[in-house]
Design a protein around this motif. Structure first.
Motif, short mmCIF file in Angstrom:
data_model
loop_
_atom_site.label_atom_id
_atom_site.label_comp_id
_atom_site.label_asym_id
_atom_site.label_seq_id
_atom_site.Cartn_x
_atom_site.Cartn_y
_atom_site.Cartn_z
N ARG A 47 0.79 -1.23 0.00
CA ARG A 47 0.00 0.00 0.00
C ARG A 47 0.82 1.28 0.00
NH1 ARG A 47 -2.97 -3.91 2.32
NH2 ARG A 47 -5.23 -3.80 2.12
N PHE A 48 2.05 1.20 0.47
CA PHE A 48 2.88 2.40 0.60
C PHE A 48 4.20 2.22 -0.12
CE2 PHE A 48 0.37 2.00 4.53
CZ PHE A 48 -0.37 3.17 4.45
N THR A 57 9.25 7.94 -1.57
CA THR A 57 9.69 8.81 -2.65
C THR A 57 11.21 8.90 -2.60
OG1 THR A 57 9.57 10.77 -1.26
CG2 THR A 57 7.57 10.16 -2.46
N ARG A 75 -7.41 9.39 -8.65
CA ARG A 75 -6.40 8.57 -9.32
C ARG A 75 -4.99 8.90 -8.84
NH1 ARG A 75 -8.14 10.09 -15.07
NH2 ARG A 75 -10.22 9.24 -15.09
N HIS A 76 -4.77 10.15 -8.45
CA HIS A 76 -3.42 10.60 -8.14
C HIS A 76 -3.03 10.21 -6.72
CE1 HIS A 76 -3.52 12.75 -11.88
NE2 HIS A 76 -4.62 13.40 -11.49
N ALA A 77 -1.82 9.72 -6.55
CA ALA A 77 -1.31 9.37 -5.23
C ALA A 77 -1.02 10.65 -4.45
CB ALA A 77 -0.04 8.53 -5.36
N THR A 78 -0.96 10.51 -3.14
CA THR A 78 -0.67 11.65 -2.28
C THR A 78 0.27 11.20 -1.18
OG1 THR A 78 -1.67 13.39 -0.95
CG2 THR A 78 -2.68 11.23 -0.79
N ARG A 82 4.43 7.68 0.18
CA ARG A 82 3.29 7.93 -0.71
C ARG A 82 2.23 6.88 -0.48
NH1 ARG A 82 4.64 9.71 -6.73
NH2 ARG A 82 2.42 9.99 -6.52
N ARG A 83 0.97 7.25 -0.75
CA ARG A 83 -0.15 6.33 -0.65
C ARG A 83 -1.13 6.62 -1.77
NH1 ARG A 83 -4.85 8.72 0.89
NH2 ARG A 83 -4.68 10.76 1.87
N ASN A 84 -1.92 5.62 -2.11
CA ASN A 84 -3.01 5.82 -3.06
C ASN A 84 -4.26 6.22 -2.29
OD1 ASN A 84 -1.66 5.21 -5.49
ND2 ASN A 84 -1.74 3.04 -4.96
N LYS A 85 -5.16 6.90 -2.95
CA LYS A 85 -6.39 7.35 -2.31
C LYS A 85 -7.42 6.24 -2.28
CE LYS A 85 -5.56 12.14 -3.44
NZ LYS A 85 -5.94 13.25 -4.31
#
Length: 65
Positions: A13-14, A17, A45-48, A23-26
Protein backbone atom coordinates in the motif's frame (compact mmCIF):
# COMPACT_ATOMS: atom_id res chain seq x y z
CA UNK A 1 19.65 -7.85 16.91
CA UNK A 2 17.40 -9.77 14.52
CA UNK A 3 16.04 -8.16 11.42
CA UNK A 4 12.61 -6.56 11.51
CA UNK A 5 9.94 -8.16 9.35
CA UNK A 6 8.23 -5.92 6.82
CA UNK A 7 4.45 -5.84 7.13
CA UNK A 8 3.45 -7.27 3.74
CA UNK A 9 0.05 -5.55 3.70
CA UNK A 10 1.70 -2.17 4.25
CA UNK A 11 4.39 -2.94 1.67
CA UNK A 12 1.69 -3.27 -0.99
CA UNK A 13 0.00 0.00 0.00
CA UNK A 14 2.88 2.40 0.60
CA UNK A 15 6.12 3.32 -1.14
CA UNK A 16 8.83 5.83 -0.46
CA UNK A 17 9.69 8.81 -2.65
CA UNK A 18 13.22 9.78 -3.58
CA UNK A 19 13.43 12.15 -0.62
CA UNK A 20 12.16 9.53 1.84
CA UNK A 21 8.55 10.64 2.20
CA UNK A 22 5.83 7.98 2.12
CA UNK A 23 3.29 7.93 -0.71
CA UNK A 24 -0.15 6.33 -0.65
CA UNK A 25 -3.01 5.82 -3.06
CA UNK A 26 -6.39 7.35 -2.31
CA UNK A 27 -9.38 5.33 -1.14
CA UNK A 28 -12.93 5.11 -2.59
CA UNK A 29 -11.90 4.08 -6.13
CA UNK A 30 -12.93 0.44 -6.37
CA UNK A 31 -16.74 0.33 -6.67
CA UNK A 32 -19.96 2.40 -6.52
CA UNK A 33 -18.44 4.78 -9.05
CA UNK A 34 -21.67 5.85 -10.75
CA UNK A 35 -22.63 8.34 -8.05
CA UNK A 36 -19.17 9.92 -7.95
CA UNK A 37 -18.50 12.82 -10.28
CA UNK A 38 -15.95 12.56 -13.08
CA UNK A 39 -13.86 15.25 -11.42
CA UNK A 40 -13.83 13.39 -8.11
CA UNK A 41 -12.83 10.09 -9.76
CA UNK A 42 -10.08 11.84 -11.71
CA UNK A 43 -8.64 13.43 -8.56
CA UNK A 44 -8.73 10.10 -6.71
CA UNK A 45 -6.39 8.57 -9.32
CA UNK A 46 -3.42 10.60 -8.14
CA UNK A 47 -1.31 9.37 -5.23
CA UNK A 48 -0.67 11.65 -2.28
CA UNK A 49 1.66 11.81 0.71
CA UNK A 50 0.90 10.22 4.05
CA UNK A 51 -0.05 12.71 6.77
CA UNK A 52 2.82 13.63 9.10
CA UNK A 53 1.01 12.20 12.14
CA UNK A 54 0.99 8.74 10.51
CA UNK A 55 4.54 8.68 9.12
CA UNK A 56 6.19 7.28 12.26
CA UNK A 57 3.82 4.29 12.52
CA UNK A 58 3.93 3.45 8.81
CA UNK A 59 7.71 3.72 8.60
CA UNK A 60 7.93 1.10 11.35
CA UNK A 61 5.84 -1.25 9.19
CA UNK A 62 8.06 -0.79 6.11
CA UNK A 63 11.59 -0.46 7.53
CA UNK A 64 13.51 -1.50 4.40
CA UNK A 65 11.45 -0.02 1.56
Amino acid sequence: MPKIKTNRGAAKRFRKTGTGKIRRNKAFTSHILTKKSTKRKRELRHATLVHKSDVKNISRLIPYL
